[in-house]
Scaffold this active site. Sequence first.
Site, PDB file in Angstrom:
ATOM      1  N   ARG A 281      23.577  14.752 -21.472  1.00 39.61           N
ATOM      2  CA  ARG A 281      22.401  15.207 -22.215  1.00 39.61           C
ATOM      3  C   ARG A 281      21.785  16.392 -21.488  1.00 39.61           C
ATOM      4  O   ARG A 281      21.600  16.323 -20.268  1.00 39.61           O
ATOM      5  CB  ARG A 281      21.381  14.062 -22.302  1.00 39.61           C
TER       6      ARG A 281
ATOM      7  N   SER B  19      20.357  12.616 -29.871  1.00 36.79           N
ATOM      8  CA  SER B  19      19.653  11.364 -30.152  1.00 36.79           C
ATOM      9  C   SER B  19      18.198  11.636 -30.531  1.00 36.79           C
ATOM     10  O   SER B  19      17.933  12.340 -31.494  1.00 36.79           O
ATOM     11  CB  SER B  19      19.760  10.427 -28.950  1.00 36.79           C
ATOM     12  N   HIS B  20      17.251  11.110 -29.762  1.00 34.23           N
ATOM     13  CA  HIS B  20      15.831  11.262 -30.085  1.00 34.23           C
ATOM     14  C   HIS B  20      15.146  12.313 -29.209  1.00 34.23           C
ATOM     15  O   HIS B  20      13.924  12.450 -29.259  1.00 34.23           O
ATOM     16  CB  HIS B  20      15.111   9.927 -29.908  1.00 34.23           C
TER      17      HIS B  20
ATOM     18  N   LYS C 108      27.967  11.438 -26.571  1.00 33.65           N
ATOM     19  CA  LYS C 108      28.195  10.007 -26.376  1.00 33.65           C
ATOM     20  C   LYS C 108      29.691   9.780 -26.537  1.00 33.65           C
ATOM     21  O   LYS C 108      30.262  10.159 -27.563  1.00 33.65           O
ATOM     22  CB  LYS C 108      27.389   9.183 -27.387  1.00 33.65           C
TER      23      LYS C 108
ATOM     24  N   ASP D 122      16.288   6.908 -35.847  1.00 28.94           N
ATOM     25  CA  ASP D 122      16.139   8.011 -34.905  1.00 28.94           C
ATOM     26  C   ASP D 122      17.065   9.158 -35.286  1.00 28.94           C
ATOM     27  O   ASP D 122      17.715   9.131 -36.329  1.00 28.94           O
ATOM     28  CB  ASP D 122      16.380   7.528 -33.477  1.00 28.94           C
TER      29      ASP D 122
ATOM     30  N   ASP E 226      19.965  10.306 -34.490  1.00 29.69           N
ATOM     31  CA  ASP E 226      21.389  10.117 -34.798  1.00 29.69           C
ATOM     32  C   ASP E 226      21.663   8.782 -35.472  1.00 29.69           C
ATOM     33  O   ASP E 226      22.817   8.390 -35.635  1.00 29.69           O
ATOM     34  CB  ASP E 226      22.260  10.305 -33.562  1.00 29.69           C
TER      35      ASP E 226
ATOM     36  N   ASP F 189      21.341   5.629 -34.701  1.00 27.56           N
ATOM     37  CA  ASP F 189      21.886   4.436 -34.056  1.00 27.56           C
ATOM     38  C   ASP F 189      20.785   3.462 -33.634  1.00 27.56           C
ATOM     39  O   ASP F 189      21.054   2.426 -33.044  1.00 27.56           O
ATOM     40  CB  ASP F 189      22.789   4.792 -32.867  1.00 27.56           C
ATOM     41  N   ARG F 190      19.514   3.794 -33.956  1.00 27.00           N
ATOM     42  CA  ARG F 190      18.394   2.907 -33.634  1.00 27.00           C
ATOM     43  C   ARG F 190      17.566   2.636 -34.881  1.00 27.00           C
ATOM     44  O   ARG F 190      17.502   3.461 -35.787  1.00 27.00           O
ATOM     45  CB  ARG F 190      17.507   3.516 -32.545  1.00 27.00           C
TER      46      ARG F 190
ATOM     47  N   THR G 114      19.320  -1.698 -19.336  1.00 24.71           N
ATOM     48  CA  THR G 114      19.035  -0.846 -20.481  1.00 24.71           C
ATOM     49  C   THR G 114      20.091   0.259 -20.580  1.00 24.71           C
ATOM     50  O   THR G 114      20.516   0.814 -19.578  1.00 24.71           O
ATOM     51  CB  THR G 114      17.649  -0.213 -20.324  1.00 24.71           C
TER      52      THR G 114
ATOM     53  N   GLU H 238      18.409  -3.944 -27.690  1.00 29.43           N
ATOM     54  CA  GLU H 238      17.544  -3.326 -26.693  1.00 29.43           C
ATOM     55  C   GLU H 238      16.156  -3.072 -27.261  1.00 29.43           C
ATOM     56  O   GLU H 238      15.997  -2.866 -28.466  1.00 29.43           O
ATOM     57  CB  GLU H 238      18.101  -1.965 -26.263  1.00 29.43           C
ATOM     58  N   MET H 239      15.181  -3.000 -26.378  1.00 37.98           N
ATOM     59  CA  MET H 239      13.812  -2.702 -26.781  1.00 37.98           C
ATOM     60  C   MET H 239      13.711  -1.319 -27.422  1.00 37.98           C
ATOM     61  O   MET H 239      12.797  -1.063 -28.215  1.00 37.98           O
ATOM     62  CB  MET H 239      12.897  -2.790 -25.548  1.00 37.98           C
ATOM     63  N   SER H 240      14.640  -0.429 -27.127  1.00 37.12           N
ATOM     64  CA  SER H 240      14.620   0.912 -27.698  1.00 37.12           C
ATOM     65  C   SER H 240      14.987   0.937 -29.172  1.00 37.12           C
ATOM     66  O   SER H 240      14.751   1.928 -29.865  1.00 37.12           O
ATOM     67  CB  SER H 240      15.585   1.818 -26.933  1.00 37.12           C
TER      68      SER H 240
ATOM     69  N   HIS I   6      18.289  -0.072 -30.227  1.00 35.28           N
ATOM     70  CA  HIS I   6      19.743  -0.191 -30.364  1.00 35.28           C
ATOM     71  C   HIS I   6      20.073  -1.658 -30.600  1.00 35.28           C
ATOM     72  O   HIS I   6      19.752  -2.521 -29.778  1.00 35.28           O
ATOM     73  CB  HIS I   6      20.446   0.271 -29.083  1.00 35.28           C
TER      74      HIS I   6
END
Length: 478
Positions: free
Chosen positions: A31, A119-120, A129, A255, A257, A259-260, A319, A338-340, A342
Amino acid sequence: MCGYLFEWVNISISGAEQLLSPHIFKANDIRGIVDETLTEDAVRQIGHALGTLAYEAGVATLVLGRDGRLSGERLLRALSAGVVLAGVDVIDIGMVPTPTVYFATQYFETGSGVAVTGSHNPPQYNGLKMMLAGATLNSGEITDLRERILSGRLHTAAVAGDIRAENILPAYIDAIAHDVQLARPMTVAIDCGNGVGGVAAVEVFRRLGCTVVDLFCDVDGNFPNHHPDPADEKNLVDLQKALRDTDAEIGLAFDGDADRLGVVTKTGNIIYPDRQIMLFVEDVLADQPGAPIVFDVKCSAHLAILIERHGGVPVMWKTGHSFMKVKIKETGAPFGGEMSGHLFFNDRWGGFDDGLYSGARLLEVLSKLADVHAITDKLNQLPQAVSTPELHIPVAEGENRQLIEQFERRANFNGATINTIDGVRADYADGFGLARASNTTPVIVLRFEADDEVALMRIQNDFRGVFLAIKPDAKLPF
């Protein structure tokens, strides 16, 4: 073969070192800021290294796709140019959600692919990724890409690989529509935040029989309406308004991309991902009693209790989407999250994080409830404590890990159990505190939860004392 594949300039090892910033090689992905730390030359070299890894692993083809960022197309070209130098073929699936790349690696039976995505992160960022031979690259494997380039350990084939374009979106949408069945038609509001989820989201939910209220589903890498990150509540204001103003029963946000997943109720309450996981746990464990469920260190302490209550085995882990996939594969868990945001369904889906599929599975669960009132009640009744959102302490590049190492050495909180699998999580009888180094940006991530405000303040004071001891000038967000 496209002509751009041979637009290659041989770069000396010393030149490569200057071009390859070590800071772009993160724990879960690559990234960086486009044309600063993440240049086309850097991406081309990384592609050559990935092609070399594929060649050494006996992988003949990589699937490549990109999100909707303005730099995506040219970075994908640069990546492809590097991959084919190693004699490895490329299937270019174009602009698609990141989970569609993962899906395509299974559909084309390559087990290997790269999503060009920021991503975000803000618009000026982009990244990669990566997965190879069925496993997502992480940590040391990602760092080794840089070392491989700098040491010249690259395979250049006598004949370059080939490239072909494929449209995989119809097959991806069909697969979701065939897997997920709603008990009744629903009206759903979806907000793609001008991210790449917009190329598929509306069709996915209409195929499920939903009436769709769509927000910002046109892909625009400038993100003109709000940032595509549902983890930040200010990015959910438009979705909350749509729920107030329309007949939508539930709101879903994705988000950049896709994925969340973010979730908002009819009454405007945000159902944070650890509580989403709670809802899915009951559903998944009904079919697989006794199974392990994987979740990351940022999740509520109530989650492990609920998993055990439903007969599952709670597994707390690091994480990061790549770490989570490894743990899910290792344990055979049918589900993790995950808390994010995902979420990883490994029961009827492919075990990868997929915001669109997760949103579809959420509707499958909620459609069994009679109406919007029952849905709202069900979601609002999920176990909840007094908690903070994810908090950040900005630091210099690379400083976050050093500070967490110092924090760990000083963390000796009275009455708390210390977990150091990812930073420092201190679990008390009445709550927890967490401090960890972000995998993607130069920040320290914090989260706190407690039974009441008094306990929350006490736990925060414990953490405040340690932080001010190791970094007196720290600007603490609590």
